[in-house]
Design a protein around this motif. Structure first.
Motif, PDB file in Angstrom:
ATOM      1  N   UNK A  17       0.850  -1.207   0.000  1.00  0.00           N
ATOM      2  CA  UNK A  17       0.000   0.000   0.000  1.00  0.00           C
ATOM      3  C   UNK A  17       0.877   1.244   0.000  1.00  0.00           C
ATOM      4  N   UNK A  18       1.883   1.272   0.877  1.00  0.00           N
ATOM      5  CA  UNK A  18       2.817   2.413   0.916  1.00  0.00           C
ATOM      6  C   UNK A  18       3.527   2.562  -0.438  1.00  0.00           C
ATOM      7  N   UNK A  19       3.865   1.422  -0.986  1.00  0.00           N
ATOM      8  CA  UNK A  19       4.613   1.411  -2.250  1.00  0.00           C
ATOM      9  C   UNK A  19       3.748   1.926  -3.401  1.00  0.00           C
ATOM     10  N   UNK A  20       2.577   1.327  -3.570  1.00  0.00           N
ATOM     11  CA  UNK A  20       1.739   1.689  -4.720  1.00  0.00           C
ATOM     12  C   UNK A  20       1.103   3.063  -4.537  1.00  0.00           C
ATOM     13  N   UNK A  21       0.773   3.389  -3.275  1.00  0.00           N
ATOM     14  CA  UNK A  21       0.113   4.674  -3.012  1.00  0.00           C
ATOM     15  C   UNK A  21       1.082   5.840  -3.070  1.00  0.00           C
ATOM     16  N   UNK A  22       2.335   5.613  -2.689  1.00  0.00           N
ATOM     17  CA  UNK A  22       3.242   6.756  -2.566  1.00  0.00           C
ATOM     18  C   UNK A  22       4.627   6.510  -3.174  1.00  0.00           C
ATOM     19  N   UNK A 142       3.233  13.832  -3.258  1.00  0.00           N
ATOM     20  CA  UNK A 142       2.661  12.526  -3.633  1.00  0.00           C
ATOM     21  C   UNK A 142       2.343  11.701  -2.382  1.00  0.00           C
ATOM     22  N   UNK A 143       1.082  11.358  -2.220  1.00  0.00           N
ATOM     23  CA  UNK A 143       0.633  10.593  -1.041  1.00  0.00           C
ATOM     24  C   UNK A 143      -0.527   9.684  -1.411  1.00  0.00           C
ATOM     25  N   UNK A 144      -0.843   8.769  -0.510  1.00  0.00           N
ATOM     26  CA  UNK A 144      -2.050   7.957  -0.638  1.00  0.00           C
ATOM     27  C   UNK A 144      -3.264   8.760  -0.175  1.00  0.00           C
ATOM     28  N   UNK A 176      -2.455  12.515  -5.754  1.00  0.00           N
ATOM     29  CA  UNK A 176      -3.025  11.236  -5.305  1.00  0.00           C
ATOM     30  C   UNK A 176      -3.407  10.441  -6.549  1.00  0.00           C
ATOM     31  N   UNK A 177      -2.823   9.265  -6.695  1.00  0.00           N
ATOM     32  CA  UNK A 177      -3.037   8.477  -7.914  1.00  0.00           C
ATOM     33  C   UNK A 177      -4.483   8.028  -8.068  1.00  0.00           C
ATOM     34  N   UNK A 178      -4.860   7.689  -9.311  1.00  0.00           N
ATOM     35  CA  UNK A 178      -6.231   7.219  -9.522  1.00  0.00           C
ATOM     36  C   UNK A 178      -6.388   5.775  -9.086  1.00  0.00           C
TER      37      UNK A 178
END
Ligand code: TYM
Length: 326
Positions: A17-22, A142-144, A176-178
């Motif tokens: 989650x940390x990796x993909x989100x941020x 860049x964050x989740x 925040x990524x889609x």
């Protein structure tokens, strides 16, 4: 060049989650912007930490930053406590922040609910986070998804400061990524994947070995039926796994759904575990090489020197505007 700042707490194990989100975004941004990536150990002590473990985790997060591909020649990597300006600006921002604003922070409510005692630091944590960001005159953070509310506070505080004292602080934008911005827990797709959850089957850690990843994915909660279809409302478990698949592979959820038509969950889960393991394998190999090289502490020390210069400049301006003798 735009300025980027983000941070990760050295508490618990970092997960996908940390990796993909941020963190994955950090690597892309370092080629386009002037980036500062911080290991936020002052944030970690808002809840009790074993000092020896904290020290070790701080180095681990820094090593992971480098292992995923952050290049210290392109980006500044440092530890928060090495730059005293963070704590100083946090105090000044606390004096601009309303009690009601902090009381409304959902992360504070989640972490304090049902506890008899929690630290004042846990309550004022978002002002420290605002200080982290504002000190570097940050354009993009860049964050989740879970940090959105904290980012809004940072923006409000920058604007409030500027109105009261003059235009000194840049107002940051969240990035925040889609997909990937909110990876849910494997054992309960109603909750987010989290470092602090008790059940280790909640998450896949970046340092999990291939067998563990396979087991955790095989055990991940799916939904009744056996159709691989993206439908977060009715199929939250499978949809979460599809988001993970999509973020790792770069394919759309529609492409993934059509690939597994008529194949059921088994084939999908097997391929997903393989996909994750391929990427984690590369990271883990680099991690071990970096650890053996003994260079991480020197990189952090150089990063802190650079961060101190930038942060001090803002702090001096803030102090002057607020009427402190500088
Ligand atoms: P932290 O350490 O909890 O998490 C680090 C980053 O990972 C993201 N994240 C997730 N993304 C997707 N799905 C998830 N399940 C998931 N869980 C965590 C977080 O959103 C975060 O981007 N307060 C911050 C650290 C911080 C910070 C800052 C961040 C301190 N100062 C300044 C940005 C800028 C935190 O506790 O993140």
């Amino acid at each position: 060049m735009k300025r980027v700042f983000s941070g990760v707490q050295p508490s618990g194990e970092l997960h996908i989650g940390n990796y993909l989100g941020a963190i994955r975004q950090f690597v892309q941004l370092q080629d386009q912007a002037d980036c500062f990536f911080c290991v936020v150990n002052l944030h970690a002590v808002t809840v009790p930490q074993d000092p020896a473990v904290l020290r070790q985790k701080t180095l681990e997060v820094a090593t992971l930053y480098l292992a995923v591909g952050i290049d210290p020649l392109k980006a500044t990597v440092f530890v928060q406590s090495e730059v005293p300006a963070h704590a100083e600006l946090a105090w000044m921002l606390q004096c601009l922040t309303y009690y009601g604003e902090l009381s409304r922070m959902t992360q504070f409510k989640d972490k304090s609910i049902g506890k008899q005692n929690f630290s004042v630091g846990l309550f004022t944590y978002p002002t420290l986070m605002a200080a982290d960001i504002l000190l570097y005159q940050t354009d993009i953070v860049p964050v989740g998804q879970d940090q959105k509310q904290h980012l809004e506070l940072a923006r409000d505080l920058a604007q409030r400061f500027n109105q009261r004292y003059g235009p000194i602080l840049r107002v940051p934008e969240p990035m925040i990524g889609e997909v990937g911005a909110k990876i849910m827990a494997l054992d309960d797709p109603g909750k987010k994947m989290s470092k602090s959850a008790d059940n280790i089957n909640n998450r896949i850690n970046l340092m999990d070995d291939a067998k563990t990843v396979q087991k955790k994915i095989a055990r991940a909660v799916t939904d009744s039926g056996n159709e691989v279809r993206y439908d977060p409302e009715y199929k939250p478990g499978v949809s979460n796994l599809m988001s993970i698949y999509s973020t790792f592979s770069g394919e759309s959820v529609a492409t993934i759904a059509s690939r597994y038509t008529g194949q059921g969950y088994g084939a999908f889960k097997g391929d997903l575990a393989e996909l994750i393991n391929r990427e984690l394998g590369v990271i883990q190999k680099r991690y071990q090489e970096l650890k053996a090289s003994g260079t991480v502490e020197e990189i952090l020390s150089q990063g802190a020197t650079k961060a101190r210069q930038v942060a001090e400049e803002t702090l001096q301006q803030v102090k002057e505007k607020m009427g402190f003798i500088v």
